[in-house]
Write a protein that holds these residues in place. Structure first.
Motif, PDB file in Angstrom:
ATOM      1  N   VAL A 101      51.366  29.106  43.980  1.00 38.21           N
ATOM      2  CA  VAL A 101      50.131  28.942  44.751  1.00 38.21           C
ATOM      3  C   VAL A 101      49.479  30.301  45.016  1.00 38.21           C
ATOM      4  CG1 VAL A 101      49.188  28.249  46.992  1.00 38.21           C
ATOM      5  CG2 VAL A 101      50.853  26.796  45.833  1.00 38.21           C
ATOM      6  N   CYS A 102      50.292  31.263  45.356  1.00 37.22           N
ATOM      7  CA  CYS A 102      49.749  32.605  45.608  1.00 37.22           C
ATOM      8  C   CYS A 102      49.107  33.197  44.368  1.00 37.22           C
ATOM      9  CB  CYS A 102      50.874  33.528  46.107  1.00 37.22           C
ATOM     10  SG  CYS A 102      51.440  33.128  47.775  1.00 37.22           S
ATOM     11  N   VAL A 103      49.752  32.981  43.217  1.00 30.85           N
ATOM     12  CA  VAL A 103      49.194  33.480  41.962  1.00 30.85           C
ATOM     13  C   VAL A 103      47.849  32.823  41.669  1.00 30.85           C
ATOM     14  CG1 VAL A 103      49.500  33.542  39.474  1.00 30.85           C
ATOM     15  CG2 VAL A 103      51.406  34.131  40.969  1.00 30.85           C
ATOM     16  N   ILE A 104      47.786  31.482  41.902  1.00 25.52           N
ATOM     17  CA  ILE A 104      46.520  30.754  41.646  1.00 25.52           C
ATOM     18  C   ILE A 104      45.415  31.293  42.546  1.00 25.52           C
ATOM     19  CG2 ILE A 104      45.388  28.517  41.851  1.00 25.52           C
ATOM     20  CD1 ILE A 104      48.053  27.232  41.005  1.00 25.52           C
ATOM     21  N   LEU A 105      45.691  31.459  43.843  1.00 21.66           N
ATOM     22  CA  LEU A 105      44.696  31.988  44.770  1.00 21.66           C
ATOM     23  C   LEU A 105      44.255  33.385  44.359  1.00 21.66           C
ATOM     24  CD1 LEU A 105      46.185  30.818  48.204  1.00 21.66           C
ATOM     25  CD2 LEU A 105      44.179  29.899  47.017  1.00 21.66           C
ATOM     26  N   TRP A 106      45.211  34.159  43.880  1.00 26.10           N
ATOM     27  CA  TRP A 106      44.883  35.520  43.434  1.00 26.10           C
ATOM     28  C   TRP A 106      43.949  35.494  42.234  1.00 26.10           C
ATOM     29  CZ3 TRP A 106      46.261  38.114  38.826  1.00 26.10           C
ATOM     30  CH2 TRP A 106      45.947  39.472  38.820  1.00 26.10           C
ATOM     31  N   VAL A 107      44.234  34.597  41.274  1.00 28.27           N
ATOM     32  CA  VAL A 107      43.397  34.468  40.070  1.00 28.27           C
ATOM     33  C   VAL A 107      41.985  34.034  40.449  1.00 28.27           C
ATOM     34  CG1 VAL A 107      43.053  33.189  37.928  1.00 28.27           C
ATOM     35  CG2 VAL A 107      45.334  34.027  38.527  1.00 28.27           C
ATOM     36  N   VAL A 108      41.871  33.010  41.350  1.00 32.08           N
ATOM     37  CA  VAL A 108      40.554  32.539  41.784  1.00 32.08           C
ATOM     38  C   VAL A 108      39.792  33.668  42.477  1.00 32.08           C
ATOM     39  CG1 VAL A 108      39.343  30.970  43.345  1.00 32.08           C
ATOM     40  CG2 VAL A 108      41.268  30.146  41.970  1.00 32.08           C
ATOM     41  N   GLY A 109      40.495  34.416  43.315  1.00 29.10           N
ATOM     42  CA  GLY A 109      39.853  35.530  44.011  1.00 29.10           C
ATOM     43  C   GLY A 109      39.324  36.571  43.051  1.00 29.10           C
ATOM     44  N   VAL A 110      40.106  36.886  42.013  1.00 26.69           N
ATOM     45  CA  VAL A 110      39.663  37.862  41.011  1.00 26.69           C
ATOM     46  C   VAL A 110      38.422  37.356  40.286  1.00 26.69           C
ATOM     47  CG1 VAL A 110      40.283  38.972  38.847  1.00 26.69           C
ATOM     48  CG2 VAL A 110      41.937  38.897  40.718  1.00 26.69           C
ATOM     49  N   MET A 111      38.423  36.056  39.949  1.00 24.13           N
ATOM     50  CA  MET A 111      37.265  35.477  39.246  1.00 24.13           C
ATOM     51  C   MET A 111      36.011  35.550  40.113  1.00 24.13           C
ATOM     52  SD  MET A 111      39.038  32.183  37.399  1.00 24.13           S
ATOM     53  CE  MET A 111      37.482  31.644  36.721  1.00 24.13           C
ATOM     54  N   MET A 112      36.132  35.198  41.398  1.00 23.46           N
ATOM     55  CA  MET A 112      34.973  35.271  42.293  1.00 23.46           C
ATOM     56  C   MET A 112      34.493  36.704  42.429  1.00 23.46           C
ATOM     57  SD  MET A 112      35.818  32.632  45.412  1.00 23.46           S
ATOM     58  CE  MET A 112      34.284  33.094  46.187  1.00 23.46           C
ATOM     59  N   TYR A 113      35.421  37.607  42.545  1.00 23.68           N
ATOM     60  CA  TYR A 113      35.069  39.011  42.713  1.00 23.68           C
ATOM     61  C   TYR A 113      34.353  39.559  41.487  1.00 23.68           C
ATOM     62  CZ  TYR A 113      35.496  43.869  44.156  1.00 23.68           C
ATOM     63  OH  TYR A 113      35.221  45.150  44.531  1.00 23.68           O
ATOM     64  N   SER A 114      34.749  39.056  40.323  1.00 21.01           N
ATOM     65  CA  SER A 114      34.113  39.526  39.086  1.00 21.01           C
ATOM     66  C   SER A 114      32.696  39.004  38.944  1.00 21.01           C
ATOM     67  CB  SER A 114      34.957  39.097  37.871  1.00 21.01           C
ATOM     68  OG  SER A 114      34.948  37.691  37.737  1.00 21.01           O
ATOM     69  N   GLN A 115      32.385  37.835  39.601  1.00 23.58           N
ATOM     70  CA  GLN A 115      31.061  37.236  39.478  1.00 23.58           C
ATOM     71  C   GLN A 115      30.132  37.609  40.631  1.00 23.58           C
ATOM     72  OE1 GLN A 115      30.013  35.446  36.820  1.00 23.58           O
ATOM     73  NE2 GLN A 115      32.003  35.907  35.891  1.00 23.58           N
ATOM     74  N   LEU A 116      30.693  37.824  41.822  1.00 24.28           N
ATOM     75  CA  LEU A 116      29.877  38.068  42.999  1.00 24.28           C
ATOM     76  C   LEU A 116      30.271  39.375  43.656  1.00 24.28           C
ATOM     77  CD1 LEU A 116      30.112  34.518  44.613  1.00 24.28           C
ATOM     78  CD2 LEU A 116      28.302  35.360  43.134  1.00 24.28           C
ATOM     79  N   SER A 117      29.290  39.978  44.312  1.00 25.88           N
ATOM     80  CA  SER A 117      29.594  41.171  45.087  1.00 25.88           C
ATOM     81  C   SER A 117      30.226  40.760  46.410  1.00 25.88           C
ATOM     82  CB  SER A 117      28.320  41.965  45.351  1.00 25.88           C
ATOM     83  OG  SER A 117      27.502  41.262  46.257  1.00 25.88           O
ATOM     84  N   PRO A 118      30.937  41.688  47.073  1.00 26.43           N
ATOM     85  CA  PRO A 118      31.516  41.355  48.374  1.00 26.43           C
ATOM     86  C   PRO A 118      30.477  40.828  49.347  1.00 26.43           C
ATOM     87  CG  PRO A 118      32.379  43.438  47.574  1.00 26.43           C
ATOM     88  CD  PRO A 118      31.304  43.049  46.626  1.00 26.43           C
ATOM     89  N   ARG A 119      29.237  41.407  49.301  1.00 27.41           N
ATOM     90  CA  ARG A 119      28.184  40.960  50.214  1.00 27.41           C
ATOM     91  C   ARG A 119      27.793  39.510  49.926  1.00 27.41           C
ATOM     92  NH1 ARG A 119      24.052  43.395  52.954  1.00 27.41           N
ATOM     93  NH2 ARG A 119      22.867  41.856  54.109  1.00 27.41           N
ATOM     94  N   GLN A 120      27.752  39.157  48.631  1.00 24.02           N
ATOM     95  CA  GLN A 120      27.406  37.794  48.262  1.00 24.02           C
ATOM     96  C   GLN A 120      28.476  36.808  48.703  1.00 24.02           C
ATOM     97  OE1 GLN A 120      26.772  38.801  44.105  1.00 24.02           O
ATOM     98  NE2 GLN A 120      24.658  38.111  44.268  1.00 24.02           N
ATOM     99  N   ILE A 121      29.741  37.205  48.543  1.00 24.21           N
ATOM    100  CA  ILE A 121      30.834  36.334  48.985  1.00 24.21           C
ATOM    101  C   ILE A 121      30.751  36.123  50.488  1.00 24.21           C
ATOM    102  CG2 ILE A 121      33.346  36.117  49.159  1.00 24.21           C
ATOM    103  CD1 ILE A 121      33.522  37.795  46.603  1.00 24.21           C
ATOM    104  N   LEU A 122      30.424  37.190  51.201  1.00 25.56           N
ATOM    105  CA  LEU A 122      30.313  37.094  52.648  1.00 25.56           C
ATOM    106  C   LEU A 122      29.154  36.180  53.036  1.00 25.56           C
ATOM    107  CD1 LEU A 122      31.484  38.204  55.287  1.00 25.56           C
ATOM    108  CD2 LEU A 122      29.768  40.006  55.200  1.00 25.56           C
ATOM    109  N   ASP A 123      28.024  36.309  52.326  1.00 24.43           N
ATOM    110  CA  ASP A 123      26.875  35.467  52.618  1.00 24.43           C
ATOM    111  C   ASP A 123      27.180  33.999  52.367  1.00 24.43           C
ATOM    112  OD1 ASP A 123      25.252  37.458  53.510  1.00 24.43           O
ATOM    113  OD2 ASP A 123      24.407  37.900  51.540  1.00 24.43           O
TER     114      ASP A 123
END
Length: 894
Positions: free
Chosen positions: A87-109
């Motif tokens: 589960v931790c690995v999956i969450l880590w992979v999803v987080g990396v994918m989001m980070y690659s597509q969106l900026s931290p500011r966009q994720i926060l928004d």
């Protein structure tokens, strides 16, 4: 370009080195000839051997073994640990994918943005926001990406219809054609097949066409008027070439005064048909001429035109403040008589305007248009022009009226023995009510004393119908007037004030002092339109609020009102009726995306009240609304709200518009930009769709925008407007500061150090007066574009309308910018002006900056736009000035 989302930076790694280690104790550096690969593998092997040894020693330690055994006995199985790990690995992979597509500011928004918020106790639904959508940008706005297109509609009158047809014909323009179309029909006829034509080895481009008003468009050998080479002079007037165009013969004949050089084409002030289509009246160098269409013979009516004498044409001040037109001529309905005004500006003072870049042929200020060809190189000396411009307390134009008889070709003066208004009276409106009666509305030069008079063409007498003092009557003044509407049998519809509210009313004749019927249920904000077929009157009303505009009607037969657009809902509508009132171009202008529909009033009259809206909405939309809708689908739009803010302890409310930036979050801090105009009777806050500069500013500055209509502005009754009487510059800053300060106090999301105000023209004056009054307490920044700074510099008719003559009113001193030392408490000020501003002269900004110099005020910037007039649009000036406003605010907010 400013970005609302900070770009995601690449992570940087640094080797922390102890600076106290001596150079002798550091590890010797490897030479460049060493194998980098072998070094890496050697390091890995050493590290692995070391860690394996340490691991084995640790694993065999008795204490570790006892603790490990204890946890195994508590039941944590390898399976559970494995699941948690996956589960931790999956969450880590999803987080990396989001980070690659969106900026931290966009994720926060994305995690913070919500659709429903509460501001000042009001629930607001924010417009949808998606961080992957584009925001409105300056470039999108200037390119017209989100402009609500409007189909050009010029209704034909019944005389122009094709024979044996139902009606509803209109003229519309395409990029290369001029078409005649019909409502709810496939009919289409090309009246101008190409907008370019050749004449004597030169090409001309058609900018407009005037259809013969008295003949069917199907008639052979029909003549129309074509307009080319138009050069703007002032707000409404221009110089242009006018041509007689015959569609069947495809001929273009220039309209020219007699005795002119055959190889020179002279630009005219204007040219237009008589009501019967038999004559063309035109003006050239302040003289009037009449051309008989059938024979092409030209007769000169006046011959005293000069830079001081204006025949049938307003001078600058009459055009700007009184007539709102390029002509002062009135045809009788049967085309047998023509009345024209003569303005004598001999005693009016001049102001000089120099042009530094433009060539003679590009300047529309002058009385005569030069045909001299200028060299392409820069002129050594500026081009000097002058303009008759009366200022408060100085001489204004002297007006007189003359009547021209078509048959006898005689010109006679309309003699008026009544001099109660003085020789410098103002003619605000005139119209032939029938073939004998010419109705005139006049005031004294301060626009307070009002008289209604009638000239009788048979007796040649001028009789007084009514007279009163507008200030005594309803606390107001006389200003530009909405058109009078003729009905039948000499009756007409006109504005009428009751208890300080503008209504429409019917007068039985030109000599009627009082109306016979007042439509006093709905305040009127437009002229009336008469529909003879249904014996009905239509007009726009502000019944719901000062910010709304709805279409209503009154059936004179049934004696009842009809709401064609319901006043129970928000809406801002504009209506353009055909001459006979039977067809309508109805445009919904907001607050949502606009649509435009063509409507037959006969269909609406067949419906009950409940069915009218359905009948309107089933008509096809003609303004390409779907094109704009597609562009808006992937765009983040600021959220706009409208409110009436009631002032404490006073029975007054102010109209306020609030614009929230895309992705608005009330937990964050935002700059605040206040915009206002504030002129007497003006109105900025209306529920109209406008993805214009204010929305761009909100998006690009990530700022909250407030638009405020202070006391004295329009949209409400005369009690509200009359606050401006003798009080220019008093209520505007007080109301704006009050609304702004209360908004900031009630909303913690405003950054108090980033509060700015800006305005243009009167709005520039309002901005300066607000900053002066505020003394740096609320407003930290200001932008004044082409501002009035001293009302002695502005034109007499506008200024004396509200302030009377300066010789009798000491308020002129309070109205100007006085306490310039207060500007030291502002963080920064920007002033911009066009050097060739014919309206608010550059003198205003020079006066203010001189005051700044004397007071040691130096915290301001100034930008001058060479050869630009009040609109500041010469050589891309209009685009530049808005970009300048954005950049200047952005830099200061940082």
């Amino acid at each position: 370009m400013f970005s609302f989302f900070k770009s995601r930076r690449k992570s940087e790694q640094y080797e922390m080195v102890d600076q106290n280690i001596s150079e002798e104790n550091t590890t010797p550096s490897r030479s460049s000839s060493d194998s980098q690969s072998s070094i890496v593998f050697e390091d890995i092997e050493n590290f692995t051997n070391k860690t394996e040894k340490e691991a084995n020693d640790f694993y065999n330690d008795p204490i570790f073994q006892s603790i490990l055994q204890r946890y195994r006995n508590q039941g944590i199985s390898k399976k559970i640990v494995s699941i948690i790990s996956v589960v931790c690995v999956i969450l880590w992979v999803v987080g990396v994918m989001m980070y690659s597509q969106l900026s931290p500011r966009q994720i926060l928004d994305k995690t913070k943005w919500q659709t429903n918020i509460s501001i000042n106790g009001e629930n607001i639904t924010l417009n949808e926001y998606n961080s992957q959508y584009k925001n409105i940008t300056f470039e999108y706005w200037r390119n017209g990406e989100f402009v609500a297109y409007e189909e050009s509609i010029t209704w034909l009158n019944p005389n122009q219809y094709p024979k044996e047809n139902a009606g509803g014909y209109y003229l519309t323009k395409r990029p290369d054609q001029v078409l005649i179309k019909q409502i709810n029909s496939e009919f289409e006829d090309t009246i101008v097949k190409s907008k370019e034509f050749a004449y004597e080895n030169n090409f001309f481009y058609i900018s407009d066409i005037i259809i013969n008003p008295a003949r069917s468009i199907e008639e052979l050998n029909n003549d129309h008027i074509i307009i080319t080479d138009k050069l703007d002079q002032w707000r409404h007037s221009s110089f242009a070439l006018y041509w007689i165009y015959n569609p069947i013969l495809a001929t273009y004949t220039p309209i020219q005064p007699p005795n002119t050089k055959s190889n020179v084409l002279n630009k005219l002030h204007y040219a237009d048909f008589s009501p019967d289509g038999k004559y063309i009246l035109f003006a050239f160098e302040h003289n009037l001429y009449i051309l008989e269409v059938s024979t092409k013979e030209v007769h000169q009516i006046t011959n005293d035109g000069s830079p001081n004498i204006f025949n049938g044409k307003p001078d600058w001040v009459y055009e700007e403040e009184v007539a709102a037109s390029d002509r002062l001529i009135w045809w009788s309905p049967d085309s047998s008589k023509l009345i024209f005004a003569k303005l004598n500006d001999t005693e009016v003072e001049e102001i000089n305007i120099d042009y530094y870049i433009k060539q003679n042929t590009d300047i529309g200020m002058q009385y005569q248009q030069s045909d001299e060809k200028q060299f392409e190189s820069t002129d050594q000396y500026p081009i000097k022009t002058s303009l008759k411009y009366p200022k408060p307390g100085t001489n204004i134009p002297i007006i007189s009226l003359f009547i021209y008889d078509i048959n006898t070709k005689n010109v006679e003066s309309l003699s008026d023995k009544d001099q109660a208004l003085g020789k410098d009276f103002i003619l605000y409106q005139a119209i032939w009510v029938d073939n004998e009666s010419f109705l005139m509305k006049q005031t004294d030069r301060t626009s307070k004393m009002y008289t209604k008079k009638v000239y009788n063409a048979n007796s040649k007498d001028i009789n007084l119908v009514k007279s009163f003092n507008a200030t005594d009557e309803y606390g107001g003044w006389v200003e530009k007037m909405k058109p009078i509407t003729l009905t039948a049998n000499g009756k007409y519809i006109d504005n009428y004030v009751v208890n300080g509210v503008n209504y429409l009313a019917i007068f039985d004749s030109a000599s009627s002092a009082e109306p016979t019927k007042i439509f006093d249920k709905y305040p009127a904000i437009s002229e009336g339109t008469f529909d003879k077929q249904h014996n009905s009157i239509y007009f726009l009303t502000s019944f719901k609020s000062a910010m709304d505009s709805h279409l209503v009607g009154f059936d004179l037969t049934k004696n009842e009102y009809t709401e064609f657009t319901t006043t129970k809902e928000d809406g801002f509508y504009n209506a353009k009726f055909s001459q006979n009132g039977q067809f309508l171009s109805l445009k919904y202008d907001g607050a949502n995306q606009p649509w435009q529909r063509l409507i037959s009033m006969a269909e609406l009259h067949e419906q009950e009240q409940d069915g009218i809206e359905h009948t309107i909405l089933k008509q096809p939309i003609i303004n390409f609304m779907d094109v704009t809708s597609k562009k808006l689908q992937n765009t983040n739009i600021p959220t706009t709200t409208y409110n009436e803010i009631k002032l404490k302890k006073e029975d007054i409310s102010l109209s306020v518009q609030t614009i929230l930036p895309p992705g608005f979050d009330p937990k964050r801090k935002y700059p605040l930009v206040v915009h206002a105009y504030g002129g007497p009777g003006s109105q900025k806050v209306q529920k109209q769709y406008d993805l214009g500069f204010l929305n761009v500013a909100s998006s690009q500055l990530n700022a909250v925008i407030l638009v405020i209509d202070p006391r004295g502005t329009g949209g409400k009754d005369w009690k509200f407007k009359s606050y401006a009487n003798n009080n220019i510059g008093f209520w505007e800053p007080r109301d704006i500061k009050l609304i702004t300060s209360e908004f900031i106090s009630a909303n913690k999301f405003i950054s108090k150090s980033k509060v700015a105000m800006w305005g243009w023209s009167y709005g520039g004056f309002t901005t300066l007066k607000t900053l002066e009054y505020d003394n740096g307490e609320i407003f930290k920044y200001g932008i004044a574009v082409a501002p009035v700074t001293n009302w002695l510099f502005y034109d007499a008719i506008y200024t004396e309308r509200y302030m009377n003559k300066p010789q009798t009113n000491p308020s002129y001193e309070e109205a100007r910018i006085n306490n310039v030392k207060n500007f030291k408490n502002v963080q920064r000020l920007l002033i911009m002006h066009g050097s060739a501003d014919d309206n608010v002269h550059l003198q205003n900004s020079m006066y203010l900056m001189d005051k700044f110099n004397l007071a040691g005020v130096d915290n301001y910037d100034f930008h001058l736009f060479p050869d630009s007039d009040h609109n500041i649009n010469y050589h891309e000036g209009n685009s530049f000035i808005f970009r300048k406003i954005l950049d200047w605010l952005q830099n200061n907010f940082r």
